[in-house]
Enzyme design. Structure first.
Site, PDB file in Angstrom:
ATOM      1  N   HIS A  22      -4.626  -2.194  -5.733  1.00  0.00           N
ATOM      2  CA  HIS A  22      -3.998  -1.141  -6.105  1.00  0.00           C
ATOM      3  C   HIS A  22      -4.905  -0.216  -6.402  1.00  0.00           C
ATOM      4  CE1 HIS A  22      -0.198  -3.067  -6.673  1.00  0.00           C
ATOM      5  NE2 HIS A  22      -0.533  -3.985  -7.572  1.00  0.00           N
TER       6      HIS A  22
ATOM      7  N   ASP B  19       0.704  -1.061  -0.044  1.00  0.00           N
ATOM      8  CA  ASP B  19      -0.108   0.072  -0.014  1.00  0.00           C
ATOM      9  C   ASP B  19       0.847   1.018   0.011  1.00  0.00           C
ATOM     10  OD1 ASP B  19      -2.257  -1.759   0.089  1.00  0.00           O
ATOM     11  OD2 ASP B  19      -1.908  -1.573   2.309  1.00  0.00           O
TER      12      ASP B  19
HETATM   13  P1  GTP Z   1      -0.817  -3.060  -2.856  1.00  0.00           P
HETATM   14  O1  GTP Z   1      -0.377  -3.739  -4.005  1.00  0.00           O
HETATM   15  O2  GTP Z   1      -2.027  -3.616  -2.272  1.00  0.00           O
HETATM   16  O3  GTP Z   1       0.444  -3.149  -1.946  1.00  0.00           O
HETATM   17  O4  GTP Z   1      -1.105  -1.500  -3.087  1.00  0.00           O
HETATM   18  P2  GTP Z   1      -0.467  -0.230  -3.690  1.00  0.00           P
HETATM   19  O5  GTP Z   1       1.007  -0.011  -3.338  1.00  0.00           O
HETATM   20  O6  GTP Z   1      -0.911   0.133  -5.027  1.00  0.00           O
HETATM   21  O7  GTP Z   1      -1.354   0.997  -2.773  1.00  0.00           O
HETATM   22  P3  GTP Z   1      -2.713   1.199  -2.448  1.00  0.00           P
HETATM   23  O8  GTP Z   1      -3.733   1.990  -3.633  1.00  0.00           O
HETATM   24  O9  GTP Z   1      -3.390   0.116  -1.723  1.00  0.00           O
HETATM   25  O10 GTP Z   1      -2.713   2.367  -1.344  1.00  0.00           O
HETATM   26  C1  GTP Z   1      -1.959   3.592  -1.587  1.00  0.00           C
HETATM   27  C2  GTP Z   1      -3.244   4.693  -1.264  1.00  0.00           C
HETATM   28  O11 GTP Z   1      -2.583   5.915  -1.169  1.00  0.00           O
HETATM   29  C3  GTP Z   1      -4.212   4.985  -2.315  1.00  0.00           C
HETATM   30  O12 GTP Z   1      -5.595   5.275  -1.647  1.00  0.00           O
HETATM   31  C4  GTP Z   1      -3.866   5.675  -3.153  1.00  0.00           C
HETATM   32  O13 GTP Z   1      -4.745   6.547  -4.021  1.00  0.00           O
HETATM   33  C5  GTP Z   1      -3.081   6.728  -2.413  1.00  0.00           C
HETATM   34  N1  GTP Z   1      -1.879   7.346  -2.881  1.00  0.00           N
HETATM   35  C6  GTP Z   1      -0.941   7.268  -3.609  1.00  0.00           C
HETATM   36  N2  GTP Z   1      -0.026   8.027  -3.890  1.00  0.00           N
HETATM   37  C7  GTP Z   1      -0.479   9.192  -2.914  1.00  0.00           C
HETATM   38  C8  GTP Z   1       0.116  10.215  -2.989  1.00  0.00           C
HETATM   39  O14 GTP Z   1       1.344  10.658  -3.263  1.00  0.00           O
HETATM   40  N3  GTP Z   1      -0.660  11.250  -2.077  1.00  0.00           N
HETATM   41  C9  GTP Z   1      -1.774  10.923  -1.380  1.00  0.00           C
HETATM   42  N4  GTP Z   1      -2.492  11.836  -0.780  1.00  0.00           N
HETATM   43  N5  GTP Z   1      -2.438   9.639  -1.560  1.00  0.00           N
HETATM   44  C10 GTP Z   1      -1.575   8.861  -2.562  1.00  0.00           C
HETATM   45  P1  IMP Z   2      -2.493 -12.920   2.546  1.00  0.00           P
HETATM   46  O1  IMP Z   2      -1.426 -12.502   1.471  1.00  0.00           O
HETATM   47  O2  IMP Z   2      -3.787 -12.660   2.120  1.00  0.00           O
HETATM   48  O3  IMP Z   2      -2.195 -14.404   2.811  1.00  0.00           O
HETATM   49  O4  IMP Z   2      -2.102 -12.021   3.862  1.00  0.00           O
HETATM   50  C1  IMP Z   2      -0.705 -12.249   4.471  1.00  0.00           C
HETATM   51  C2  IMP Z   2      -0.469 -10.773   5.101  1.00  0.00           C
HETATM   52  O5  IMP Z   2      -0.064  -9.904   3.957  1.00  0.00           O
HETATM   53  C3  IMP Z   2      -1.445 -10.037   5.933  1.00  0.00           C
HETATM   54  O6  IMP Z   2      -1.094  -9.416   6.947  1.00  0.00           O
HETATM   55  C4  IMP Z   2      -2.368  -9.301   4.861  1.00  0.00           C
HETATM   56  O7  IMP Z   2      -2.862  -8.122   5.119  1.00  0.00           O
HETATM   57  C5  IMP Z   2      -1.088  -8.705   4.065  1.00  0.00           C
HETATM   58  N1  IMP Z   2      -1.340  -8.398   2.736  1.00  0.00           N
HETATM   59  C6  IMP Z   2      -1.191  -9.205   1.568  1.00  0.00           C
HETATM   60  N2  IMP Z   2      -1.356  -8.613   0.386  1.00  0.00           N
HETATM   61  C7  IMP Z   2      -1.266  -7.176   0.910  1.00  0.00           C
HETATM   62  C8  IMP Z   2      -1.266  -6.089  -0.007  1.00  0.00           C
HETATM   63  O8  IMP Z   2      -1.247  -5.932  -1.303  1.00  0.00           O
HETATM   64  N3  IMP Z   2      -1.080  -4.832   0.837  1.00  0.00           N
HETATM   65  C9  IMP Z   2      -1.026  -4.765   1.933  1.00  0.00           C
HETATM   66  N4  IMP Z   2      -1.067  -5.976   2.832  1.00  0.00           N
HETATM   67  C10 IMP Z   2      -1.162  -7.158   2.226  1.00  0.00           C
HETATM   68 MG    MG Z   3      -2.986  -1.842  -1.509  1.00  0.00          MG
END
Ligand code: GTP
Ligand code: IMP
Ligand code: MG
Length: 338
Positions: free
Chosen positions: A42, A13
């Site tokens: 994402h 995230d």
């Molecule tokens: P995973 O594959 O689950 O690890 O996700 P991810 O790395 O793509 O991130 P995810 O979208 O779950 O969470 C990031 C959050 O931050 C989202 O709500 C985005 O819209 C937000 N976001 C990303 N970059 C920025 C930024 O520079 N500023 C702000 N305010 N929000 C951001």
């Molecule tokens: P699983 O991958 O669903 O088995 O979860 C294992 C651990 O990884 C838990 O703590 C989840 O919350 C974390 N996790 C898995 N995928 C993500 C992701 O995309 N973003 C943040 N945490 C994740």
């Molecule tokens: Mg995410």
């Protein structure tokens, strides 16, 4: 940007989806997704539309992107994939490998009923752990066994190698993040396989000699979602303090509140090391310094924000190539040409 891998530097995230949606606006032609599967969430904001993607690569909206591929190391939930394919209008571009493993209802049930998984690990409940368990036992169904996926099957490694031969620009998307790796993370509070840059390459069938850039994405603070039994992060904030600072986030897949802590140098340094980072990015600087919101130029930042960035750069021994200034794909300072 011939072959670039993007991975997360903390616990997921970090905003990989957002950085990728910016990167593909340039010259990327092929996007391939590695990582575990639909446990990822994402967030991609394109114009005034927000997409929450669990299966379709975040680079779907790139103007020059011709193919969106899902590598054989990634688990597929066919229902989620087909639904997202429609929402993102990527029917003509999206393909998954013949050998992608398939998540069934039974895997989802197991993920949500096993006390170790729900309580100690605190999984996303998307069935990925039990499906990988079956893959290790060599009894998991593969994409090539499912008639409903017949039109979307492709040899992903071969496609990528043909594209490399033609000097096409390729982006490999990682999901989850370094400290959730089954090998390198905070075991047992981790995901069900390795997800560092080497693993993402292996997921899509690219050898280490073929990669030009490894981008590690950090966030201006650390968050993690999952088991409350996982040890506290260094300087972890209470829920109250997290909200007071405006750092609260909710899981994209599970809506669980993400625990938060300040930027952690030790974790960041280790991610740079484990992934062999050639470039680093940082998102959400606007949450620490509200004047940063929507900025596209470093010179417009406040002295406090600039100092925070240069302190981190000195401590990490690397400069940030991108700085996130808001959730939209346009909310970014791109320092790659500076
Ligand atoms: P995973 O594959 O689950 O690890 O996700 P991810 O790395 O793509 O991130 P995810 O979208 O779950 O969470 C990031 C959050 O931050 C989202 O709500 C985005 O819209 C937000 N976001 C990303 N970059 C920025 C930024 O520079 N500023 C702000 N305010 N929000 C951001
Ligand atoms: P699983 O991958 O669903 O088995 O979860 C294992 C651990 O990884 C838990 O703590 C989840 O919350 C974390 N996790 C898995 N995928 C993500 C992701 O995309 N973003 C943040 N945490 C994740
Ligand atoms: Mg995410």
């Amino acid at each position: 940007m011939p072959v670039t891998v993007v991975v997360g530097g903390f616990f997921g995230d970090e905003g990989k989806g957002k950085l990728i949606s910016h990167l593909v606006q340039k010259d990327v032609e092929i996007v391939a997704r590695g990582g575990v599967g639909p446990n990822a969430g994402h967030t991609v904001v394109v114009g005034n539309k927000t997409y929450k993607l669990r299966m379709v690569p975040s680079g779907f909206a790139g103007e020059n992107v011709e193919k969106l591929l899902i590598g054989p190391g990634v688990l597929i939930n066919p229902e989620v994939m087909i639904k997202e394919m429609k929402v993102t209008e990527s029917e003509s571009k999206l393909f998954c490998d013949y050998n992608c493993g398939i998540i069934s209802e039974e895997h989802i049930k197991r993920d949500n009923s096993d006390v170790h998984l729900t309580s100690t690990v605190g999984t996303s409940g998307s069935g990925t752990g039990p499906a990988n368990e079956d893959r290790v036992k060599r009894k998991l169904a593969l994409a090539k066994d499912l008639p409903e996926l017949a039109n979307y099957l492709i040899d992903v490694p071969l496609e990528l190698h043909k594209a490399m031969k033609d000097d096409r620009s390729i982006l490999l998307e990682g999901t989850q993040a370094t400290h959730l790796s089954l090998w390198h993370g905070t075991y047992p509070h981790v995901t069900s396989k390795d997800i560092t840059a080497s693993a993402i390459c292996s997921d899509v069938g690219i050898g280490p000699t073929c990669v030009d850039e490894v981008i590690v994405v950090f966030k201006a603070f650390v968050t993690r979602v999952g088991s409350l039994k996982a040890e506290k992060m260094q300087n972890e904030l209470s829920e109250e303090e997290t909200k007071r600072r405006g750092w609260q986030e909710y899981g994209t897949v599970t809506q669980r509140i993400r625990r938060a802590a300040p930027f952690n140098l030790e974790l960041a340094r280790r991610s740079i090391m484990l992934n062999g980072a050639t470039k680093i990015a940082i998102t959400k600087l606007d949450i620490l310094f509200p004047d940063v919101k929507h900025q596209n130029s470093f010179s417009n930042l406040s002295i406090e924000a600039k100092n925070w960035i240069s302190q981190k750069e000195n401590q990490l021994g690397m400069k940030f190539s991108w700085i996130g200034t808001g959730p939209a794909d346009s909310d970014i300072i791109d320092l790659t040409n500076v």
